[in-house]
Design an enzyme around this catalytic site. Structure first.
Site, PDB file in Angstrom:
ATOM      1  CB  ALA A 179     -38.041   5.386   0.016  1.00 13.97           C
ATOM      2  CE  LYS A 228      -3.339  -0.095   2.953  1.00 10.78           C
ATOM      3  NZ  LYS A 228      -4.483  -0.525   3.712  1.00 10.78           N
ATOM      4  CB  CYS A 273     -18.234   4.290   8.206  1.00 10.47           C
ATOM      5  SG  CYS A 273     -16.966   4.093   7.167  1.00 10.47           S
ATOM      6  N   GLY A 324     -24.942   0.788   3.099  1.00 11.51           N
ATOM      7  CA  GLY A 324     -24.385  -0.399   3.201  1.00 11.51           C
ATOM      8  C   GLY A 324     -22.741   0.818   3.374  1.00 11.51           C
ATOM      9  CD  GLU A 362     -16.455   5.271   0.665  1.00 13.05           C
ATOM     10  OE1 GLU A 362     -16.397   4.376   0.062  1.00 13.05           O
ATOM     11  OE2 GLU A 362     -15.506   4.423   1.986  1.00 13.05           O
TER      12      GLU A 362
END
Length: 438
Positions: free
Chosen positions: A256, A35, A264, A261, A154
């Site tokens: 709605a 990384k 976090c 998801g 994000e």
């Protein structure tokens, strides 16, 4: 100023780049050599709009570098940001804090000057105080632990890092070192009027999880109302519009659909519940169990809706799934409702073809048995139903007339209530959506 950032995942890498962009001399530290090498070469190991360009600019300017060497970090700076992951424990609701404690244990004995460790990670309340005690036992010099929770979205993380809507800093009682250091680091933001809220450690820790719990509750609320709308053939989108005009409620996050998801929100509200139980305040957050339950139920409801759209059975049906990331402008498939539904459709006998603009590689690793396409058009070829499960702009803007010759049946299932249903129906498509009449 000089600072280090421990952890170069989504949070840590973004924060390191952000601090360098503000003009600071930054070293990003990680125990993963692969990384570190990738970031040092100017490549981001995940998708986040605008981040790669800022990474390369600051590396080229000499303000940012990456290393695996903790001794280098201890020598480089006196302010150290802690941005490692706090995933959900396997088989439990609580947060796994091993990486957080590992940084303290490895870094603090190497410090030779008074230092400040500023937490960014989302942790259970009480963690910062425990880390402070741990640091004092390990240190030969004065070490202060403070907490500065992140509020990154994000897809908008670069903006949220450089232009936050508030800065929260929790400090130990009678502390000045941490406050002065953080104010100096964030001076460019404070000069343009970004609010600065100084709190105790535990309040700062609670801010992030409380914000996430509120957002999750708002999303699950409108999804619960959507189930009532389905029972009486009402339109949840129009209902949400009407609610949104109330200034006390607001329209944001009243969409709605398939639910939330990612890495976090789900794990944070579960960790919040677990911590409340440990503190003897479990009854205060019992409502979050229903919030979580409503959210997970949306995935089953989507499979049921897709089954109905395919004539009552998925066996042998060709289903195009547009979207795999948990939200647009991201390649994150952790706890992705879209990918979870795709897998459930396959288990129920459908031949599922998935396309996502950015999350294909991550999706293949997680669900290798699904079929993947290189474009939305290819995914929709000979489809009996097209499911829009992540609201990427290219899916929202699809031309229903242009798509029609590719599919076997003009059936679209809008899992995010993001399509112009009237436009699709005018092109001869049957439109199905959660919380709205077919």
């Amino acid at each position: 100023m000089r600072c280090t950032v421990f952890g170069t995942g989504y949070l840590g890498a973004t924060h390191a780049v952000g601090m360098a962009e503000l003009g600071h001399d930054v070293v990003g530290i990680d125990i993963d050599p692969g990384k570190v090498a990738k970031l040092a070469g100017g490549d981001v190991p995940f998708y986040e709009p605008g981040l790669r360009e800022l990474l390369r600019r600051n590396i080229d300017a000499g303000r940012l570098r990456f290393s695996t060497d903790y001794a280098e970090a201890a020598e480089h700076a006196d302010v150290h940001f802690l941005g490692v992951g706090t995933p959900q424990k396997k088989g439990e609701y609580g947060a796994d804090l091993r990486h957080v404690y590992a940084v303290i244990d490895a870094l603090v004995p190497l410090l030779r000057r008074p230092a400040v460790i500023v937490g960014k990670s989302t942790v259970p309340v009480g963690t910062a105080a425990e880390l402070g005690e741990r640091a004092r036992r390990l240190a030969d010099v004065a070490v202060e632990v403070a907490w500065n929770p992140e509020f990154l979205r994000e897809g908008y993380a670069v903006h949220d890092t450089l232009h936050p809507d508030r800065i929260v800093l929790g400090v130990q009682r009678d502390s000045r070192l941490a406050e002065d250091a953080v104010r100096a680091l964030y001076a460019p933001m404070l000069e343009v009027g970004v609010p600065f809220l100084l709190t105790d450690l535990q309040t700062a820790e609670l801010v992030k999880v409380s914000a996430n719990a509120f957002l999750a509750t708002k999303i699950s609320f409108i999804n619960a109302i959507s189930e009532v709308c389905e029972a009486v053939d009402a339109d949840v989108t129009l209902l949400a519009d009407a609610l949104g005009y109330d200034a006390r409620i607001g329209r944001r996050f009243l969409n709605a659909g398939l639910g939330f998801g990612g890495g976090c929100l789900p794990k944070d509200i579960r960790a919040f519940m677990a911590r409340a139980g440990e503190l003897g305040a479990n009854h205060a957050l019992t409502f979050l169990r229903e919030v979580d339950s409503i959210n997970m139920r949306r995935r089953t409801k989507m499979v049921e809706l897709a089954t109905r759209a395919c004539g009552g059975s998925l066996l042998g049906a060709n289903v195009a799934v547009l979207g795999a990331a948990f939200k647009p402008e991201s390649d994150d498939v952790r706890d992705s409702p879209a990918l979870n539904v795709a897998g459930l459709l396959q288990l129920n006998g459908a031949a599922v073809t998935v396309y996502d603009p950015k999350a294909m590689e991550n999706s293949r690793r997680l669900f290798p048995t699904l079929t993947y396409s290189t474009s939305a058009a290819e995914a929709c070829d000979r489809a009996d139903a097209v499911l829009v499960l992540t609201e990427w702009a290219e899916f929202v803007d699809l031309d229903p007339e242009g798509l029609a010759p590719l599919v076997r049946a003009k059936v679209v299932v809008d899992g995010r209530n993001c399509l112009d249903a009237a436009r699709w129906r005018a092109a001869g498509w049957r439109v199905h959506a959660l919380g709205r009449a077919d």
